[in-house]
Structure formats: structure tokens, C-alpha cells
Enzyme design. Structure first.
Site, PDB file in Angstrom:
ATOM      1  N   TYR A  10     -24.167  72.163  95.985  1.00  0.00           N
ATOM      2  CA  TYR A  10     -23.852  70.639  96.099  1.00  0.00           C
ATOM      3  C   TYR A  10     -23.543  69.951  94.972  1.00  0.00           C
ATOM      4  O   TYR A  10     -24.689  70.138  93.869  1.00  0.00           O
ATOM      5  CB  TYR A  10     -24.901  70.154  97.176  1.00  0.00           C
ATOM      6  CG  TYR A  10     -24.465  68.596  97.450  1.00  0.00           C
ATOM      7  CD1 TYR A  10     -23.243  68.363  98.446  1.00  0.00           C
ATOM      8  CD2 TYR A  10     -24.946  67.435  96.826  1.00  0.00           C
ATOM      9  CE1 TYR A  10     -23.053  67.115  98.584  1.00  0.00           C
ATOM     10  CE2 TYR A  10     -24.924  66.188  97.030  1.00  0.00           C
ATOM     11  CZ  TYR A  10     -23.900  65.969  98.015  1.00  0.00           C
ATOM     12  OH  TYR A  10     -23.562  64.712  98.348  1.00  0.00           O
ATOM     13  N   LYS A  30     -31.264  62.138  88.428  1.00  0.00           N
ATOM     14  CA  LYS A  30     -32.836  62.158  89.143  1.00  0.00           C
ATOM     15  C   LYS A  30     -33.868  61.458  88.132  1.00  0.00           C
ATOM     16  O   LYS A  30     -33.990  60.438  87.891  1.00  0.00           O
ATOM     17  CB  LYS A  30     -32.846  63.384  89.752  1.00  0.00           C
ATOM     18  CG  LYS A  30     -31.879  63.879  90.919  1.00  0.00           C
ATOM     19  CD  LYS A  30     -32.435  64.849  91.704  1.00  0.00           C
ATOM     20  CE  LYS A  30     -31.463  65.139  92.898  1.00  0.00           C
ATOM     21  NZ  LYS A  30     -31.231  64.333  93.964  1.00  0.00           N
ATOM     22  N   ASP A  54     -24.811  72.282  86.543  1.00  0.00           N
ATOM     23  CA  ASP A  54     -25.171  71.089  87.241  1.00  0.00           C
ATOM     24  C   ASP A  54     -26.811  71.217  87.326  1.00  0.00           C
ATOM     25  O   ASP A  54     -27.329  71.608  88.234  1.00  0.00           O
ATOM     26  CB  ASP A  54     -24.496  71.029  88.976  1.00  0.00           C
ATOM     27  CG  ASP A  54     -25.144  69.505  89.463  1.00  0.00           C
ATOM     28  OD1 ASP A  54     -25.929  69.142  89.042  1.00  0.00           O
ATOM     29  OD2 ASP A  54     -24.329  69.728  90.476  1.00  0.00           O
TER      30      ASP A  54
END
Length: 436
Positions: A99, A222, A194
Site C-alpha cells: 500500500y 509516520k 516506501d
């Protein structure tokens, strides 16, 4: 973590990754208070942005220049545009179950909530947005070779989670990342990691430092915002200099690099620089993961799983799990019952078998022991309960409006009343997930 009804939980979601030093850290909150006194956003660069940029560049092997944005989705959007501009090619390769945010080009065989809810490629995404997105199973070298042969000279980049966290926790086979690095170099294709999830979690320099593989470009998020909205993309200087205003590839955002997110990120990274931080994460996550697998197997359940430093996962299947198709063999009904049983014992895991879990510096060995004891009870009793439930929001016609329907047997949706442990507000329906 405490909900609005006063129930306490040991939290292994950690805001889906950012809370690596715990929630509401005193030092971070104090720093944010001082920053807020000066203003929250100015529409201009601030010194804090430079400070965090320097910390990121010093830590992450691939990053020589970095651009801050407001989310991981934005970071992946920006890095994709940059890769296409730099190479002059259009096609990208992504991996099934990985994702990279909800940008149109990435919503092809995606993980995270897309996998949890059993959705097909998202409605509303035009065919033209995904026509240049090629997919491969994770850890599948032969398929990658075939894609490179079939689309020779057309591929701009390969993007992946170096450790998958959005299809459950899945690690790369020993040769996989090395293979990707070599085939991309040979074909003048950019390799993009990623690391929105793995950055500063598997090691201070991320997965690329942990595995010793340096990509061309990296996305982050994050942890570098310390719990505030943030994202970033960076990489080789010759590529990043194409980003405006230095180059022609446009990207902008009103709140990008805002002082609050920068402050929280700076103080979070400072804490991670402390002696023994990653050794401690390794210790508690090892204890947790092995404890969960041991009690599950002791109580008669097929289970497999693993961890790296502050990131872990498990599946209710014998395994091994090398890709998303393997992950889907996990017993979803059993996971749902386990999740509910753990919640009732005061342990909060992600409400999906297709999400990794996270530990933090705030977790104690006592927390881990309590979690394992709860898992012993949940796998012994909870997985053999009369009925297990999954929370769903409903509309005014008493019909479920969202939920993990692939976990629900066909038939009616029974209506019951129970407590509300997470303090969700509104009309609720709890459908049966399975009976024994």
C-alpha cells in the site's frame, strides 16, 4: 491507551506506526507547547524544517535531499511524478498487497484497508490512471524478470515496501532486495523504497540500513512527524534537484514542513538516537512475537509470524507467508475471534489480519507478559467462543455501511447489544463472524 469509557488497553497499533516512543510523550508535548506560542504555520520555510531535514539526510543512506509533505500518500504521489519526469518513462511496478497511499495510480491490488475490506481496485479510479501500473507478487523474482522483458525501456520505477506491513508482516527473501537493486540498475530504472512504515522503525536508517540496500528514492512519514501529519520524499541529489523550485517538477502544500510536525519529529528522532533504543525494541518485540506464537500453537492453532525490531505480525496459518496470496490463507474467522478476545482482555491489536503491529519504547516487559497471558486465554477460550463480532457502522436503515464482509459468513446480520470498549459513537451493528 484509555477510551472514553475509562477502559485501558495495551496498544500495539501505535497510531498505525508513528508512536514509537509512546503516546503523549512529556518531552514532545513540552516542545510542541513552546513551538505553538510562536505560531503554527507561516506559509514560509522555518528553521525547524532545516533541522529535521538535516537529521533525515544524516540517517537515511539514500537521501541526499528531502522534500517534506503532509502525508505518506502525498510523498508517494510526489515521488512517482518525480520518477517519471527523471526517467522520461511512464510505467511503474508495484507489488500485490503493498500500500502506497490512496493516489489513483497505486490503488491496484493494494493492501491495508483495501485488503481488509476485500475491495477490488477502487471505484472512481479511471482506467487511464492505472494503465501504466504493473503488478507482481512480492518476493517473486521470475515475474519481475518477465515484466522487465515484456516492457523493456518503458519502466520508470519499481516501488515497494521493503518489509510489507500492509498485507500483514511479510519480510523479503534473502535475495529479493538485492535482485531488485541489480535489475533496476541494469535497466536504468529507479528503485523506490516506501519507508513510510519502516523508516526509523527497523533501524535508525530504516530498512535500507538494516538490509544494506540503497534505493534511488525513499518515501517517509509516520515516525518523522512524531504523531503529527507528515510525509517526505528524498533521494539522490541529481534526481531531487528536478523538484521545483530548483527544477521543473512541481509540488507544493500549504502546511508542508509546518513547525509543529517538525518539532514533534525532531524530538522523536532525538529519543531514538539514545543508547540502546533499537536493542530495547528488539528485546520486547522478540518476547512478544515468540510468546504469541508459542501460546497459539500450544492451544492447537496453526500460526506463523515474525518481527524486526519494532514491527511484527502473525497469521493463523502454518505458513510460510511470502506474499499477499499466502497471507490470504490465514484463517480470517479465527483472527476475528482472537482480536475480539484480546480486546476484552485489554489488548489492542489492529482490527485486521492484513496490518502489521508495532511496539514502542514505552512498552514494558510487564506489558508483554500481560499480553501473552491474554493471548493464552484468547487462543484457548476466545477462539472457541460461541460467537465473535466485528464492529460496523450502520446507516439509518439499519444496514451495514462498512466492514470486513469477507470475514462474515453468508446469511443474516444479527443485531445485539454489547458494551462499547473503544468508545465509538453512533448507531452500531455487530455481525456474527462465525460459530462453532
Amino acid at each position: 491507551m484509555r477510551d472514553i469509557d475509562g477502559n485501558d488497553y495495551i496498544d500495539y497499533v501505535g497510531s498505525w506506526g508513528p508512536a514509537i516512543i509512546g503516546h503523549a510523550d512529556d518531552e514532545v508535548l513540552a516542545a510542541l507547547t513552546e513551538t505553538m506560542k510562536k505560531g503554527t504555520s507561516f506559509g514560509a520555510p522555518c528553521l525547524l524544517e532545516n533541522t529535521l531535514a538535516e537529521m533525515v539526510i544524516a540517517a537515511v543512506p539514500s537521501i541526499e535531499m528531502v522534500r517534506f509533505v503532509n502525508s505518506g500518500t502525498e510523498a508517494c504521489m510526489g515521488v512517482l511524478r518525480l520518477a517519471r519526469a527523471f526517467t522520461g518513462k511512464q510505467k511503474i511496478i508495484k507489488f500485490e498487497g503493498c500500500y502506497h497511499g490512496h493516489a489513483d495510480a497505486f490503488l491496484v491490488k493494494a493492501g491495508s484497508g483495501v485488503a481488509t475490506l476485500g475491495l477490488p481496485d477502487s471505484p472512481g479510479v479511471p482506467d487511464t490512471a492505472t494503465s501504466d501500473t504493473l503488478t507482481s507478487p512480492y518476493n517473486d523474482i521470475d515475474t519481475i524478470k518477465d515484466l522487465f522483458n515484456t516492457h523493456k525501456g518503458e519502466i520508470a520505477a519499481v516501488i515497494l515496501e521493503p518489509v510489507v506491513g500492509n498485507a500483514g508482516f511479510i519480510t523479503p527473501k534473502p535475495e529479493f532486495l538485492n535482485f531488485l537493486r541489480e535489475i533496476t540498475k541494469q535497466n536504468k530504472v529507479l528503485l523506490i523504497f516506501d519507508e513510510v512504515m519502516t523508516g526509523f522503525r527497523l533501524s535508525y536508517g530504516g530498512a535500507q540500513e538494516y538490509f544494506g540496500i540503497t534505493p534511488d528514492l525513499t518515501t517517509l512519514g509516520k515516525i518523522i512527524g512524531g504523531g503529527l501529519p507528515v510525509g517526505a520524499y528524498g533521494g539522490r541529489r541529481d534526481i531531487m534537484e528536478m523538484v521545483a523550485p530548483a527544477g521543473p517538477v512541481y509540488q507544493a502544500g500549504t502546511l508542508s514542513g509546518n513547525p509543529l510536525a517538525m518539532t514533534a519529529g525532531i524530538h522523536t528522532l532525538k529519543r531514538l538516537q539514545g543508547s540502546g533504543s533499537y536493542e530495547y525494541l528488539d528485546k520486547v518485540t522478540n518476547q512478544l512475537t515468540n510468546g504469541l506464537l508459542n501460546v497459539g500453537k500450544k492451544n492447537g492453532h496453526a500460526m506463523c509470524g515474525g518481527y524486526i525490531r519494532g514491527m511484527f505480525g502473525f497469521f493463523f496459518t502454518d505458513g510460510p507467508v511470502y506474499n499477499f496470496e499466502d497471507a490470504k490463507k490465514s484463517d480470517g474467522d479465527k483472527f476475528a475471534k482472537f482480536y475480539r478476545g484480546m480486546l476484552e482482555e485489554g489488548v489492542y491489536f489492529a482490527p485486521s489480519q492484513f496490518e502489521a503491529g508495532f511496539t514502542s519504547l514505552a512498552h514494558t516487559t510487564e506489558d508483554i507478559e500481560r499480553t501473552i497471558n491474554a493471548a493464552d486465554k484468547a487462543t484457548l477460550l476466545g477462539c472457541k467462543a460461541t460467537c465473535a463480532f466485528r464492529l460496523l457502522a450502520v446507516d439509518n436503515n439499519r444496514q451495514p455501511s462498512w466492514g470486513a464482509r469477507q470475514l462474515v459468513p453468508s446469511g443474516s446480520w444479527p443485531w445485539i447489544t454489547i458494551g462499547n470498549p473503544l468508545g465509538v459513537q453512533g448507531n452500531l451493528c455487530l455481525p456474527a463472524l462465525g460459530r462453532e
